[in-house]
Design an enzyme around this catalytic site. Structure first.
Site, PDB file in Angstrom:
ATOM      1  N   GLU A  48      -1.533 -36.334 -53.620  1.00 43.38           N
ATOM      2  CA  GLU A  48      -1.584 -35.774 -54.976  1.00 43.38           C
ATOM      3  C   GLU A  48      -0.586 -34.623 -55.152  1.00 43.38           C
ATOM      4  O   GLU A  48      -0.936 -33.456 -55.034  1.00 43.38           O
ATOM      5  CB  GLU A  48      -2.994 -35.275 -55.313  1.00 43.38           C
ATOM      6  N   LYS A  74      -1.707 -39.983 -56.589  1.00 47.91           N
ATOM      7  CA  LYS A  74      -2.423 -39.403 -57.737  1.00 47.91           C
ATOM      8  C   LYS A  74      -1.469 -38.421 -58.414  1.00 47.91           C
ATOM      9  O   LYS A  74      -1.104 -37.396 -57.821  1.00 47.91           O
ATOM     10  CB  LYS A  74      -3.709 -38.711 -57.285  1.00 47.91           C
TER      11      LYS A  74
END
Length: 300
Positions: A171, A208
């Site tokens: 992420e 992400k």
């Protein structure tokens, strides 16, 4: 679990609020700082809300592919079962947040803090039936060297996780408020493609990412064989705005936290709580899978 993550129709629920984000999450749920006396009471209140969410009949594998847990939640039991097993029994793949927060900003990015306890967390996660992990970094400036260093740190850690037979969610968040967000998106895309190309075949990661300024900019990542799935974070956007952005980006599915839970209040009775949560799940599901935006007024 991998088949569900790669090919399933649904989205990933992020219920991994940690020490830094918990006060804001509780405040949004109608529990201001004077509702708890210390850190332990704060965590206990958040645990209660998370348990309420996970026990809800609308929180199921019918529309939710996976859930990202806080480490404390992963280690807990729910209805006599370890939480990861409880979720998988409901058809939801369990992940756990493993980063230890962000270092100070340097070169326009905030790398992950050192994580000497990572091996221990990974060992516990594997023993509890957790499928994968999540770790977050933050980008605020269009620095090629800074973003490259951030991506390299993420993938170095991701490969340690893959060696433990867990699947990492990488992420590298681009700050929604960054005045050079579009430029950051493009640099990040190039660096992620570079990192994915260097991955041995079959060592897939999940990404992400902040919804890009340019629609479908991340399509090459969606199509990359070393990327199992591309998730979208809400990054402070409202549920309506996050779903609208998600509906415009093919191949990306949601992994929302604040945007998913924004209308829930701890003071609701069970019926109202389940109704509001169910409506939010339906809107995020439709934006993820059908690429259709529904408004809260639709009642769907």
């Amino acid at each position: 679990m991998m088949a569900q993550i790669v090919g399933g129709a649904g989205f990933v629920a992020a219920i991994d609020q940690s020490g830094g984000s918990t006060p804001n999450a509780l405040n949004a749920l109608g529990l201001p700082p004077d509702a708890y006396a210390d850190e332990e009471e704060m965590y206990a209140l958040m645990d209660n809300v998370r348990n309420w969410i996970m026990r809800s009949s609308v929180f199921s594998g019918r529309k939710i592919l996976a859930a990202i847990l806080f480490e404390r939640t992963m280690d807990a039991d729910l209805k006599g079962r370890p939480v990861p097993q409880y979720l998988w029994d409901k058809g939801i793949v369990p992940f756990v947040k493993v980063d230890k927060g962000l270092a100070d900003e340097r070169g326009g990015v905030r790398l992950m803090n050192a994580n000497p306890d990572l091996e221990n967390v990974l060992e516990r996660a594997a023993s509890l039936g957790v499928f994968g992990t999540k770790m977050r970094s933050l980008i605020s400036a269009d620095s090629v060297s800074g973003i490259r260093a951030l991506v390299e740190q993420q993938f170095e850690t991701a490969n340690l996780i893959l060696e433990r037979d867990l699947v990492p969610i990488v992420e590298p968040e681009v700050a929604i408020a960054s005045p050079v967000r579009s430029e950051c998106d493009r640099i990040l895309l190039a660096e992620l493609m570079r990192a994915l190309k260097r991955q041995p075949h079959g060592r897939r990661v999940i990404l992400k990412l902040t919804l890009p300024v340019e629609e479908n900019l991340f399509a090459p990542l969606v199509a990359h064989p070393n990327c199992a799935r591309v998730l979208a974070l809400s990054g402070g956007l409202s549920q309506q705005d996050a779903c609208a952005g998600l509906a415009r980006n093919r191949g990306m599915i949601a992994s929302f936290s604040r945007a998913l839970l924004q209308d829930l209040r701890a003071q609701m009775d069970h019926g109202e709580f389940n109704r509001v949560l169910g409506e939010a799940i339906d809107r995020v599901y439709r934006a993820s899978t059908m690429k259709v935006l529904t408004s809260p007024q639709d009642g769907r």
